[in-house]
Write an enzyme that holds these catalytic residues in place. Structure first.
Site, PDB file in Angstrom:
ATOM      1  N   GLU A 163      -6.752 -15.410   7.823  1.00 33.43           N
ATOM      2  CA  GLU A 163      -5.764 -16.059   6.857  1.00 33.43           C
ATOM      3  C   GLU A 163      -5.381 -15.054   5.797  1.00 33.43           C
ATOM      4  O   GLU A 163      -6.599 -14.601   5.146  1.00 33.43           O
ATOM      5  CB  GLU A 163      -6.443 -17.179   6.431  1.00 33.43           C
ATOM      6  CG  GLU A 163      -5.300 -18.167   5.817  1.00 33.43           C
ATOM      7  CD  GLU A 163      -4.067 -18.204   6.569  1.00 33.43           C
ATOM      8  OE1 GLU A 163      -4.024 -18.917   7.564  1.00 33.43           O
ATOM      9  OE2 GLU A 163      -3.211 -17.612   6.055  1.00 33.43           O
ATOM     10  N   LYS A 218      -9.359  -7.879   7.299  1.00 30.52           N
ATOM     11  CA  LYS A 218      -9.116  -8.942   6.164  1.00 30.52           C
ATOM     12  C   LYS A 218     -10.103  -8.645   5.168  1.00 30.52           C
ATOM     13  O   LYS A 218      -9.609  -8.641   4.088  1.00 30.52           O
ATOM     14  CB  LYS A 218      -9.616 -10.419   6.919  1.00 30.52           C
ATOM     15  CG  LYS A 218     -10.350 -11.482   6.101  1.00 30.52           C
ATOM     16  CD  LYS A 218      -9.019 -12.130   5.436  1.00 30.52           C
ATOM     17  CE  LYS A 218      -9.421 -13.068   4.245  1.00 30.52           C
ATOM     18  NZ  LYS A 218      -8.800 -14.245   4.242  1.00 30.52           N
ATOM     19  N   CYS A 274     -12.705 -15.721  -2.084  1.00 28.20           N
ATOM     20  CA  CYS A 274     -12.783 -14.641  -1.160  1.00 28.20           C
ATOM     21  C   CYS A 274     -12.924 -13.167  -1.772  1.00 28.20           C
ATOM     22  O   CYS A 274     -13.925 -12.570  -0.967  1.00 28.20           O
ATOM     23  CB  CYS A 274     -11.140 -14.187  -0.628  1.00 28.20           C
ATOM     24  SG  CYS A 274     -10.883 -15.547   0.738  1.00 28.20           S
TER      25      CYS A 274
HETATM   26  C1  UDX Z   1      -6.917 -13.764  -2.127  1.00 24.90           C
HETATM   27  C2  UDX Z   1      -5.793 -12.819  -1.189  1.00 24.90           C
HETATM   28  O1  UDX Z   1      -4.834 -12.860  -2.108  1.00 24.90           O
HETATM   29  C3  UDX Z   1      -5.526 -13.788   0.038  1.00 24.90           C
HETATM   30  O2  UDX Z   1      -4.583 -12.678   0.610  1.00 24.90           O
HETATM   31  C4  UDX Z   1      -6.750 -14.133   0.757  1.00 24.90           C
HETATM   32  O3  UDX Z   1      -6.340 -14.693   2.053  1.00 24.90           O
HETATM   33  C5  UDX Z   1      -7.475 -14.893  -0.014  1.00 24.90           C
HETATM   34  O4  UDX Z   1      -7.958 -14.059  -1.272  1.00 24.90           O
HETATM   35  P1  UDX Z   1      -6.664 -15.844  -3.534  1.00 24.90           P
HETATM   36  O5  UDX Z   1      -8.164 -15.574  -3.890  1.00 24.90           O
HETATM   37  O6  UDX Z   1      -6.458 -17.210  -3.242  1.00 24.90           O
HETATM   38  O7  UDX Z   1      -6.278 -14.886  -2.495  1.00 24.90           O
HETATM   39  O8  UDX Z   1      -5.832 -15.700  -4.859  1.00 24.90           O
HETATM   40  P2  UDX Z   1      -5.275 -14.123  -5.517  1.00 24.90           P
HETATM   41  O9  UDX Z   1      -3.802 -14.537  -6.039  1.00 24.90           O
HETATM   42  O10 UDX Z   1      -5.332 -13.267  -4.715  1.00 24.90           O
HETATM   43  O11 UDX Z   1      -6.009 -14.045  -6.830  1.00 24.90           O
HETATM   44  C6  UDX Z   1      -7.386 -13.862  -6.741  1.00 24.90           C
HETATM   45  C7  UDX Z   1      -7.876 -13.808  -8.175  1.00 24.90           C
HETATM   46  O12 UDX Z   1      -7.418 -12.433  -8.819  1.00 24.90           O
HETATM   47  C8  UDX Z   1      -7.606 -14.901  -9.337  1.00 24.90           C
HETATM   48  O13 UDX Z   1      -8.655 -15.011 -10.224  1.00 24.90           O
HETATM   49  C9  UDX Z   1      -6.372 -14.291 -10.066  1.00 24.90           C
HETATM   50  O14 UDX Z   1      -6.449 -14.638 -11.314  1.00 24.90           O
HETATM   51  C10 UDX Z   1      -7.086 -12.653 -10.054  1.00 24.90           C
HETATM   52  N1  UDX Z   1      -5.728 -11.696 -10.409  1.00 24.90           N
HETATM   53  C11 UDX Z   1      -4.635 -11.658  -9.413  1.00 24.90           C
HETATM   54  C12 UDX Z   1      -5.843 -10.935 -11.571  1.00 24.90           C
HETATM   55  O15 UDX Z   1      -6.744 -11.030 -12.518  1.00 24.90           O
HETATM   56  N2  UDX Z   1      -4.874 -10.152 -11.733  1.00 24.90           N
HETATM   57  C13 UDX Z   1      -3.587 -10.076 -10.633  1.00 24.90           C
HETATM   58  O16 UDX Z   1      -2.899  -8.991 -11.025  1.00 24.90           O
HETATM   59  C14 UDX Z   1      -3.818 -10.779  -9.585  1.00 24.90           C
END
Ligand code: UDX
Ligand code: ADP
Length: 461
Positions: A163, A218, A274
């Site tokens: 996913e 992944k 993740c």
């Molecule tokens: C992530 C992956 O993006 C997704 O493809 C995978 O399936 C699951 O893990 P998720 O953890 O739900 O998704 O959210 P994501 O938007 O990736 O953000 C992860 C963390 O990084 C958050 O705490 C977010 O605030 C942080 N983040 C994200 C930053 O600090 N800066 C950024 O530029 C982007």
């Protein structure tokens, strides 16, 4: 092979729930059963009040309301669901192990193995088993072994279909997926799954690979994404020393099409279920194969993230005259990112813990997270006894009430509503000097300074 008519999904969490809702919505001819051992969770998925769904995702409730009890069913009848379905998704949790070999690094596969064993025992006909949970490379072979041991005279085909949805945008990510990845060996089984996704996605976005490539992709995707955040966060520390502005740097480098603008937002640190788990998994895998340098390389992404969270807490203490003992510090946000009620590995937990070590009084407000969840997050760290957590962490339901007599406000999650608050009103009710620590760089710092706030942000001197 005939087209799949019934699907079951084991695990009704952040992945299983939204994914199956979209799959059911786009495949009205397929019946989908989502099952879970957690009775309360299933009760909430079936709740008449759509605000009660156990997962908050923009757009999810609308889709659930369209398909629930038509071709999407939530229940705890796992064996029945296994028996009925031609295709079974495993979407159970795979947290980092907290005990034994690989403690703190490897993924705990006990839930996946239990599912595989249950499928093997209950099945009375051919099944396509799809790994949806994030798993270490080569898990599929363990699942296959479990099926092979049953010596039943029908086929289990194992596919890997990781996913890629991100929480907070799960529905959009599912409906408009950049790609769907399907790993496997059995062409018919792969085609059966391709058919399901091609109900709404063009076939060129459906990538098929061998099973190991799919599993490793992944982990690699998440490692690359997390690495970008750790890279920009590393530069944010340097910006604070030099007078450069991290948002300006990110904008400048993001316009290089080879780098691209996404995932360059400096923050208090990444969280979520993740990134950390998958990288630790990757590190463990590399060490297992004797690839020490590769393991160290990826481990640094986690170390940088830990550094960023600690650095933020330390900066708060330093700014507030080197003591926060007894001071009221308000957290706006507890979720690991906006638009989700998920708090797993949220930076807020670690920042709160560090400040609580300094005897600060944290008052937390988050539009989607409840007090019970916050306390569970803290008790998971096992830093202090539960009573102390309850004493030092208070829950707030109104952001303005929360701010009254506070010494500082810290932004831990980038919820949009924080931007639109009446910051003059907040300032007026706080103790002076009134501090704002913007861990997400979302507020208008110039305007806050004009009001009178002492502002500290990420990567800005
Ligand atoms: C992530 C992956 O993006 C997704 O493809 C995978 O399936 C699951 O893990 P998720 O953890 O739900 O998704 O959210 P994501 O938007 O990736 O953000 C992860 C963390 O990084 C958050 O705490 C977010 O605030 C942080 N983040 C994200 C930053 O600090 N800066 C950024 O530029 C982007
Ligand atoms: P994810 O983010 O991977 O979806 P969650 O923790 O949100 O993780 O969801 C996983 C779900 O799987 C939980 O609701 C949990 O109760 C469920 N689960 C775990 N093991 C089993 C099992 N053996 N049978 C059924 N459901 C299970």
């Amino acid at each position: 092979m005939n087209k799949v008519k019934t699907i079951s999904c084991i695990g009704a969490g952040y992945v299983g729930g939204p994914t199956m809702a979209v799959m059911a919505y786009k495949n009205p001819h397929i019946k989908i059963n989502v099952v879970d051992i957690n009775e309360e969770k299933i009760r909430l998925w079936n709740s008449d009040n759509l605000d009660d769904l156990p997962v908050y995702e923009p757009g999810l409730a609308e889709i659930v309301s369209k398909v629930r009890n038509k071709n999407l069913f939530f229940s705890t009848q796992i064996e029945k669901a296994i028996d009925e379905a031609e295709m079974i998704f495993i979407s159970v949790n795979t947290p980092t192990k907290t005990y034994g070999i690989g403690k703190g690094m490897a993924a705990d596969l006990k839930y996946v193995e239990l599912c595989a064993r249950q499928i093997a025992e209950v099945a009375k006909a051919d099944k396509i088993v799809v790994e949806k949970s994030t798993l270490p490379v080569r898990t599929a072979s363990s699942i296959k072994r479990i099926f092979a041991e049953q010596k039943k005279d029908f086929n289990f085909s194992v596919l890997s279909n990781p996913e890629f949805l991100a929480e907070g945008t799960a529905i959009k990510d599912l409906l408009e997926a950049d790609r769907v990845l399907i790993g496997g060996e059995n062409g018919e089984a792969i085609q059966a799954l391709v058919d399901i996704y091609s109900a709404w996605l063009p076939e060129e976005r459906i990538i098929t690979t061998n099973i190991w490539s799919s599993e490793l992709s992944k982990l690699t995707a998440n490692a690359f994404l997390a690495q970008r955040i750790s890279s920009i966060n590393a530069m944010s520390a340097l910006c604070e020393k030099t007078g450069a502005d991290i948002d300006q740097v990110a904008r400048a480098i993001g316009t290089d099409s080879r780098i691209g603008p996404k995932f360059l937002k400096a923050s208090v640190g990444f969280g979520g279920s993740c990134f950390q788990k998958d990288i630790l998994n990757l590190v463990y895998l590399c060490r297992h194969f004797g690839l020490e340098e590769v393991a160290d390389y990826w481990e640094q992404v986690i170390k940088m993230n830990d550094y960023q969270k600690h650095r933020f807490a330390e900066k708060m203490v330093n700014a507030m005259f080197n003591t926060v003992n007894g001071k009221k510090i308000v957290f706006y946000g507890w979720a690991f990112k906006k638009d989700t009620n998920d708090t797993r590995e949220s930076a807020a937990i670690y920042v709160a813990d560090k400040l609580m070590d300094e005897q600060a009084h944290i008052h937390a407000y988050d539009p989607k997270v409840n007090y019970e969840r916050m306390l569970e997050d803290l008790s998971g760290l096992r830093t202090r006894v539960e009573e102390k957590n309850t004493e030092l962490l208070k829950f707030e339901t109104d952001p303005y009430e929360a701010a009254k007599d506070a010494h500082a406000i810290a932004i831990l999650t980038e919820w949009d509503e924080f931007i639109t608050y009446d910051w003059q009103k907040i300032y007026d009710s706080m103790k002076k000097p009134a501090f704002v620590f913007d861990g997400r760089n979302i507020l208008d710092h110039g305007k806050l300074r004009d009001i009178g706030f002492e502002v500290s942000a990420i990567g800005k001197s």
